[in-house]
Design an enzyme around this catalytic site. Structure first.
Site, mmCIF file in Angstrom:
data_model
loop_
_atom_site.group_PDB
_atom_site.id
_atom_site.type_symbol
_atom_site.label_atom_id
_atom_site.label_comp_id
_atom_site.label_asym_id
_atom_site.label_seq_id
_atom_site.Cartn_x
_atom_site.Cartn_y
_atom_site.Cartn_z
ATOM 1 N N SER A 1 -3.276 -41.963 -4.662
ATOM 2 C CA SER A 1 -4.455 -42.556 -4.054
ATOM 3 C C SER A 1 -5.641 -42.253 -4.940
ATOM 4 C CB SER A 1 -4.677 -41.929 -2.667
ATOM 5 O OG SER A 1 -5.964 -42.256 -2.164
ATOM 6 N N TYR B 1 -5.364 -34.135 2.629
ATOM 7 C CA TYR B 1 -4.859 -35.374 2.046
ATOM 8 C C TYR B 1 -5.230 -35.477 0.567
ATOM 9 C CZ TYR B 1 -3.816 -40.371 1.620
ATOM 10 O OH TYR B 1 -3.304 -41.581 1.242
#
Length: 173
Positions: free
Chosen positions: A132, A145
């Protein structure tokens, strides 16, 4: 079995791959397999929680038993704390941290650990890990995350170095 993972599975099937859809969400997984089969592709659903080694081993074993080999792995599973108030380090519970690491980073490790020997045995393969932008550009209140996705990037680089001579490519998107 949904979102990016479903799109990846459908694309691989359209390109002629025999696909194993692995997820904890059984109904979504089976639905993805039905969609692939309705388009003429070949797919199999395997229930797997990538945070559990026994389920990952079973997934790899089932794949090899069904299709005879394992050529490509796409590690797409991730967990992000689902809350309107995303969590900073002090706001993240240890359970949320462990879940995020267990699925998002450790899952990549586990799947790769058990898939790599099968790929090497078959003459090589490819591991594609989905990261990501938060692996490089940290956003507020997503500590677990962001950390897990940054770990995915470095784990992928390690695998690329360690297994390139075994004809296994490791890449991160």
């Amino acid at each position: 079995s949904s979102g990016i993972g479903r799109a990846i599975a459908e694309l691989f099937a359209r390109e002629g791959a025999e696909v194993v859809v692995a997820d904890m969400a059984d109904e979504l997984g089976r639905e993805t397999v039905r969609l692939i089969e309705n388009e003429g592709g070949q797919a199999l659903f395997v229930h797997a929680d990538v945070s559990r080694s026994d389920e990952v081993k079973a997934m790899v074993t089932t794949t090899v038993h069904t299709y005879g080999r394992l050529d490509i792995v796409v590690n797409n599973a991730a967990y992000m704390h689902d809350s309107r108030e995303r969590s900073s380090v002090t706001g993240t519970t240890e359970e949320e941290w462990d879940l995020s690491m267990g699925v998002t980073l450790d899952g990549v490790f586990r799947v790769s650990k058990y898939a790599l020997p099968e790929m090497i045995k078959g003459g090589g393969g490819a591991i594609v890990n989905i990261a990501s932008i938060v692996a490089a550009v940290v956003v507020p209140n997503l500590a677990a995350y962001c950390t897990a996705k940054a770990g995915v990037v470095h784990l992928t680089k390690s695998m690329a170095l360690d297994y390139g001579l075994d004809n296994v490519r490791a890449n991160v998107i």
